[in-house]
Motif scaffolding. Structure first.
Motif, PDB file in Angstrom:
ATOM      1  N   TYR A 138      33.363 -64.471  42.160  1.00  0.00           N
ATOM      2  CA  TYR A 138      33.736 -62.992  42.091  1.00  0.00           C
ATOM      3  C   TYR A 138      34.283 -62.833  44.055  1.00  0.00           C
ATOM      4  O   TYR A 138      33.317 -63.495  44.368  1.00  0.00           O
ATOM      5  CB  TYR A 138      32.359 -62.620  42.424  1.00  0.00           C
ATOM      6  CG  TYR A 138      32.696 -61.121  42.572  1.00  0.00           C
ATOM      7  CD1 TYR A 138      33.759 -59.607  41.362  1.00  0.00           C
ATOM      8  CD2 TYR A 138      32.339 -59.775  43.372  1.00  0.00           C
ATOM      9  CE1 TYR A 138      33.795 -59.108  41.806  1.00  0.00           C
ATOM     10  CE2 TYR A 138      32.711 -58.847  44.224  1.00  0.00           C
ATOM     11  CZ  TYR A 138      33.772 -58.429  43.194  1.00  0.00           C
ATOM     12  OH  TYR A 138      33.654 -57.577  42.514  1.00  0.00           O
ATOM     13  N   PRO A 147      28.172 -57.575  41.080  1.00  0.00           N
ATOM     14  CA  PRO A 147      28.667 -58.241  40.009  1.00  0.00           C
ATOM     15  C   PRO A 147      29.294 -59.163  40.906  1.00  0.00           C
ATOM     16  O   PRO A 147      29.726 -60.910  40.465  1.00  0.00           O
ATOM     17  CB  PRO A 147      30.463 -57.718  40.192  1.00  0.00           C
ATOM     18  CG  PRO A 147      30.299 -57.122  41.456  1.00  0.00           C
ATOM     19  CD  PRO A 147      29.152 -56.794  41.646  1.00  0.00           C
ATOM     20  N   SER A 174      26.290 -62.090  36.310  1.00  0.00           N
ATOM     21  CA  SER A 174      26.277 -60.007  35.946  1.00  0.00           C
ATOM     22  C   SER A 174      26.572 -59.944  34.875  1.00  0.00           C
ATOM     23  O   SER A 174      27.588 -61.266  34.713  1.00  0.00           O
ATOM     24  CB  SER A 174      27.640 -60.107  37.530  1.00  0.00           C
ATOM     25  OG  SER A 174      28.655 -60.884  37.799  1.00  0.00           O
ATOM     26  N   GLN A 194      28.986 -58.089  34.982  1.00  0.00           N
ATOM     27  CA  GLN A 194      31.121 -57.388  35.006  1.00  0.00           C
ATOM     28  C   GLN A 194      31.256 -58.866  34.487  1.00  0.00           C
ATOM     29  O   GLN A 194      32.844 -59.717  34.191  1.00  0.00           O
ATOM     30  CB  GLN A 194      31.172 -57.114  36.649  1.00  0.00           C
ATOM     31  CG  GLN A 194      30.869 -56.443  36.877  1.00  0.00           C
ATOM     32  CD  GLN A 194      28.753 -55.869  36.859  1.00  0.00           C
ATOM     33  OE1 GLN A 194      28.555 -56.852  37.084  1.00  0.00           O
ATOM     34  NE2 GLN A 194      28.896 -54.826  38.107  1.00  0.00           N
ATOM     35  N   LYS A 195      30.476 -60.123  34.953  1.00  0.00           N
ATOM     36  CA  LYS A 195      31.066 -62.143  34.834  1.00  0.00           C
ATOM     37  C   LYS A 195      30.854 -61.809  33.355  1.00  0.00           C
ATOM     38  O   LYS A 195      32.364 -62.341  32.590  1.00  0.00           O
ATOM     39  CB  LYS A 195      30.002 -62.359  35.661  1.00  0.00           C
ATOM     40  CG  LYS A 195      31.057 -63.956  35.745  1.00  0.00           C
ATOM     41  CD  LYS A 195      30.839 -65.333  36.807  1.00  0.00           C
ATOM     42  CE  LYS A 195      30.624 -66.326  36.801  1.00  0.00           C
ATOM     43  NZ  LYS A 195      30.403 -67.335  37.241  1.00  0.00           N
ATOM     44  N   GLN A 232      31.301 -60.566  30.892  1.00  0.00           N
ATOM     45  CA  GLN A 232      31.943 -59.147  30.410  1.00  0.00           C
ATOM     46  C   GLN A 232      33.434 -60.211  29.680  1.00  0.00           C
ATOM     47  O   GLN A 232      34.020 -59.847  28.783  1.00  0.00           O
ATOM     48  CB  GLN A 232      32.462 -58.129  30.615  1.00  0.00           C
ATOM     49  CG  GLN A 232      30.516 -56.490  30.286  1.00  0.00           C
ATOM     50  CD  GLN A 232      30.997 -55.533  31.271  1.00  0.00           C
ATOM     51  OE1 GLN A 232      32.284 -55.569  32.389  1.00  0.00           O
ATOM     52  NE2 GLN A 232      30.409 -54.540  31.439  1.00  0.00           N
TER      53      GLN A 232
END
Length: 242
Positions: free
Chosen positions: A153, A218, A223, A225-226, A228
């Motif tokens: 990220y 993230p 995480s 978000q990752k 996903q």
């Protein structure tokens, strides 16, 4: 180098990533029952850590509990964790690339929870595991998905920071470059298993979200978000041919 780092960090990993968990954002053994009935089974844990996965096996009726780990401190902790088990417990301080005295054609189940990827010689380790198992014996392992650390990220975006295709030893950023782990493609794990005589039943990289693993940051190594975008964990279930 890796052993020294584990001796320093063992306390931080007490009880983490142990059965019934397979790894971050992954399935749970209680729900999916990859092992089936563990009763009266002789089991061996490769990279047994603090002993909590062996404790899980013992509490579910395993007949004998065996384990090996590179870290002196982890083996000492595992002996304490398993001291109340009513079955035979045998632990070895050893790298997984060497046989410290484990019997051949003996174990019903060999498994490794988030540890197999530490090996410096995957083929030799899998040959050892194949040798430990009885004909028809079960081998299950989980490890960080090899695409996971290829992506990071940065500036509000996830970007590829390394090639997935280039394999080999490299410093690991999650450990602040204090350990070296071999990057291997998922196909390398699968093909090496086949070359060593295993029959693969299942490969799992399903992503599971729960209230326990929701992350608002993230940039964390694991995480929400990752997850996903790509899996954090993969699991392989295989057998030694009967």
């Amino acid at each position: 180098m890796n052993k020294d780092s584990w001796e320093k960090s063992a306390d931080r990993f007490f009880g983490r990533t142990a059965l019934p968990e397979y790894g971050p954002f992954s399935i749970n053994e209680e729900q999916h029952k990859l092992f089936g009935d563990i009763s009266n089974q002789k089991v061996l844990d490769i990279g047994c850590g603090s002993g909590h996965s062996l404790q899980y096996m013992g509490n579910r009726g395993a007949e004998e509990l065996w384990g090996l780990d590179l870290s002196t401190k982890q083996i000492e902790t595992a002996n304490k964790v398993l001291s109340n088990q009513q079955v035979k417990v045998t632990l070895f301080e050893s790298p997984m690339e060497k046989n410290p005295g484990l019997p051949s054609n003996y174990f019903d189940i060999v498994y490794s929870i988030y540890a197999l990827g530490w090996t410096v010689d995957l083929q030799l380790t899998l040959i050892n595991i194949h040798n430990y198992l009885k004909p028809g014996g079960l081998f299950i392992f989980s490890w960080e998905h090899p695409i996971h650390d290829r992506v990071s990220y940065k500036e509000s975006s996830f970007i590829f920071n390394k090639s997935y295709n280039i394999e080999g030893p490299e410093y690991n950023k999650a450990w602040h470059n204090e350990v070296i782990i071999h990057h291997r493609k998922l196909s390398t794990y699968i093909n090496t298993l086949i070359e060593c005589g295993f029959t693969i039943e299942k490969v799992i990289d399903e992503v599971i979200f729960s209230d326990n693993n929701i992350s608002e940051n993230p940039s964390k190594w694991y995480s929400t978000q990752k997850a996903q975008l790509l899996p954090a964990t993969f699991i392989i279930k295989a057998y030694k041919k009967a």
